[in-house]
Scaffold this motif. Structure first.
Motif, short mmCIF file in Angstrom:
data_model
loop_
_atom_site.label_atom_id
_atom_site.label_comp_id
_atom_site.label_asym_id
_atom_site.label_seq_id
_atom_site.Cartn_x
_atom_site.Cartn_y
_atom_site.Cartn_z
N ALA A 151 0.83 -1.21 0.00
CA ALA A 151 0.00 0.00 0.00
C ALA A 151 0.86 1.25 0.00
CB ALA A 151 -0.93 0.00 1.21
N ARG A 152 1.94 1.24 0.77
CA ARG A 152 2.83 2.40 0.83
C ARG A 152 3.50 2.63 -0.52
NH1 ARG A 152 6.03 0.72 4.56
NH2 ARG A 152 4.60 1.35 6.21
N LEU A 153 3.95 1.56 -1.17
CA LEU A 153 4.58 1.68 -2.49
C LEU A 153 3.62 2.30 -3.49
CD1 LEU A 153 6.74 1.09 -4.64
CD2 LEU A 153 5.78 -1.23 -4.82
N ILE A 154 2.38 1.82 -3.51
CA ILE A 154 1.38 2.35 -4.45
C ILE A 154 1.14 3.83 -4.18
CG2 ILE A 154 -1.04 2.24 -5.13
CD1 ILE A 154 -0.86 -0.80 -4.52
N ALA A 155 0.97 4.17 -2.91
CA ALA A 155 0.69 5.56 -2.56
C ALA A 155 1.84 6.47 -2.97
CB ALA A 155 0.44 5.68 -1.06
N GLU A 156 3.07 6.04 -2.73
CA GLU A 156 4.23 6.86 -3.10
C GLU A 156 4.34 7.00 -4.62
OE1 GLU A 156 7.46 4.87 -1.23
OE2 GLU A 156 7.03 5.69 0.77
N GLU A 157 4.13 5.93 -5.33
CA GLU A 157 4.26 5.95 -6.79
C GLU A 157 3.17 6.81 -7.43
OE1 GLU A 157 5.60 5.20 -10.65
OE2 GLU A 157 6.59 4.91 -8.71
N LEU A 158 1.95 6.68 -6.97
CA LEU A 158 0.85 7.40 -7.61
C LEU A 158 0.77 8.85 -7.18
CD1 LEU A 158 -1.95 4.69 -7.73
CD2 LEU A 158 -0.21 5.27 -9.42
N ARG A 159 1.35 9.20 -6.03
CA ARG A 159 1.43 10.62 -5.68
C ARG A 159 2.41 11.35 -6.59
NH1 ARG A 159 1.56 8.85 0.03
NH2 ARG A 159 -0.53 9.03 0.86
N ARG A 160 3.48 10.68 -6.98
CA ARG A 160 4.45 11.30 -7.89
C ARG A 160 3.88 11.42 -9.29
NH1 ARG A 160 8.36 7.93 -5.42
NH2 ARG A 160 8.23 6.49 -7.16
N CYS A 161 3.17 10.40 -9.72
CA CYS A 161 2.69 10.34 -11.10
C CYS A 161 1.21 9.94 -11.12
CB CYS A 161 3.50 9.34 -11.92
SG CYS A 161 5.28 9.59 -11.88
N PRO A 162 0.31 10.87 -10.84
CA PRO A 162 -1.12 10.50 -10.84
C PRO A 162 -1.56 9.96 -12.20
CG PRO A 162 -0.76 12.66 -9.87
CD PRO A 162 0.54 12.25 -10.49
N ASP A 188 -5.59 -5.00 -10.65
CA ASP A 188 -4.84 -5.55 -9.52
C ASP A 188 -4.84 -7.07 -9.70
OD1 ASP A 188 -3.60 -6.03 -7.12
OD2 ASP A 188 -5.27 -5.41 -5.86
N ILE A 189 -3.67 -7.61 -10.10
CA ILE A 189 -3.56 -9.06 -10.34
C ILE A 189 -3.37 -9.78 -9.01
CG2 ILE A 189 -2.36 -10.85 -11.64
CD1 ILE A 189 -1.08 -8.73 -13.34
N GLY A 190 -4.12 -10.86 -8.80
CA GLY A 190 -4.00 -11.60 -7.55
C GLY A 190 -4.34 -10.70 -6.38
N THR A 191 -5.50 -10.08 -6.45
CA THR A 191 -5.85 -9.00 -5.53
C THR A 191 -5.96 -9.42 -4.09
OG1 THR A 191 -7.41 -7.16 -5.27
CG2 THR A 191 -8.37 -9.31 -5.81
N GLY A 192 -6.24 -10.71 -3.80
CA GLY A 192 -6.39 -11.13 -2.41
C GLY A 192 -7.53 -10.40 -1.74
N ALA A 193 -7.24 -9.70 -0.65
CA ALA A 193 -8.27 -8.94 0.07
C ALA A 193 -8.60 -7.62 -0.61
CB ALA A 193 -7.81 -8.69 1.51
N GLY A 194 -7.90 -7.29 -1.69
CA GLY A 194 -8.22 -6.09 -2.46
C GLY A 194 -7.43 -4.86 -2.08
N VAL A 195 -6.36 -5.02 -1.31
CA VAL A 195 -5.61 -3.88 -0.79
C VAL A 195 -5.09 -2.97 -1.89
CG1 VAL A 195 -3.53 -3.19 0.46
CG2 VAL A 195 -4.96 -5.05 1.34
#
Length: 320
Positions: free
Chosen positions: A129-140, A149-156
């Motif tokens: 979740a932290r990786l996604i947040a950091e990446e998408l804040r830089r490049c929306p 989301d491949i292999g989403t599991g609980a959908g995080v």
């Protein structure tokens, strides 16, 4: 133990009851950060932790509990749907846990997660979740993009990304029907609209993709549990296969965001090398970083890891 919500008289009583559970816990300010299975087991081994004293003990630590600890009307719904069952010593137990991440609560499998259809949530979920947040804040993402989301599991991954890309079309995939049903519950509770696809690859999804997320298993699991077994390459095979499936499908400007682990052998990182080859062949760029140089060191005691120096947590972003 894995869990599939029950369907009673044509309605998904399990999903309805889980939605009610999330709403009830949110209203009460419930918070629980899920540790590793090893830490969880150590905490439960303490003499004072043999039965739940509060809701965190029930829905976080998976302890047996007395009925009076849960709202009676909610408990009736949970029992009817098979979410709460008989435990030890005349007590009850929950077949799910509920964990907090940011403003959201996520339902996933109770401890221990040893069922073949277990839906996992833990420290890797928080790092992902932290990786996604950091990446998408830089490049929306651009409006109208398609996010998978491949292999989403609980959908995080999808839920975290959806909050940062509210205009994106969200698709969650998994090979585990139990995971998709829990992901559907979690997405609804978070107010995220999404499509859900039972699939082991992207073949069921048409067109180019703007953002693909993956948090695959990366440990060799002798029991062959799909949520935990990363396959060959000392556990890196599933990660590479997801990348090989996703990267050719990226739209111009699209990205594949991968959080996983990689076994380092004689100082060499085979997963990094293979991802670099893939990126070059697809005329994409690769950013690759070790998030943590050494995790799950106990796995090195197993014969399948006898030539491995360490297992590193990595973040990789392949962009077109």
């Amino acid at each position: 133990m894995g869990f599939m919500p029950g369907v009673i008289e044509g309605r998904d009583a399990g999903a309805d009851a889980l939605a009610a559970l999330i709403a009830f816990l949110k209203a009460g300010g419930y918070r629980f950060v899920t540790p590793t299975p090893a830490t969880h087991a150590r905490v439960l081994a303490r003499p004072e932790n043999q039965r739940a004293r509060d809701l965190r003990g029930i829905f976080g630590w998976s302890l047996n509990f007395a009925a009076e600890l849960v709202d009676a009307a909610l408990l009736d719904r949970l029992r009817e749907a098979g979410i709460v069952v008989a435990g030890e010593g005349g007590l009850l137990r929950s077949r799910v846990r509920v964990s907090s991440l940011g403003q959201d609560l996520f339902v996933h499998s109770a401890f221990p997660t040893d069922g073949r259809d277990a839906v996992f949530f833990g420290p890797d979920s928080y790092r992902f979740a932290r990786l996604i947040a950091e990446e998408l804040r830089r490049c929306p993402e651009r409006p109208g993009g398609r996010l998978v989301d491949i292999g989403t599991g609980a959908g995080v991954g999808a839920i975290v990304a959806a909050r940062l890309c509210p205009a994106a079309e969200i698709v969650m995939t998994d090979i585990n029907p139990a995971a998709l049903r829990l992901a559907r519950v979690n997405a609804a509770a978070a107010g995220v609209a999404a499509s859900f696809v039972i699939a082991e690859d992207l073949s069921a999804i048409d067109g180019a993709l703007d953002l693909v997320l993956a948090n695959p298993p990366y440990i060799i699991d002798v029991a062959g549990r799909a949520y935990r077994d990363g396959g060959g390459m000392h556990g890196g095979e599933v990660s590479l296969a997801m990348a090989q499936d996703a990267v050719p499908r990226l739209a111009p400007g699209g990205r594949f965001i991968l959080y996983t682990g990689s076994a380092i052998v004689d100082g060499m990182d085979q997963l990094r090398d293979r991802l670099g080859e893939l990126a070059a062949a697809e005329r994409c760029t690769l950013r690759y970083e070790e998030i943590d140089p050494d995790v799950f060191g106990e796995e090195l005691e197993n014969d399948v890891y006898r030539d491995v120096d360490r297992i590193a947590l990595i973040a990789a972003v392949i962009a077109r």
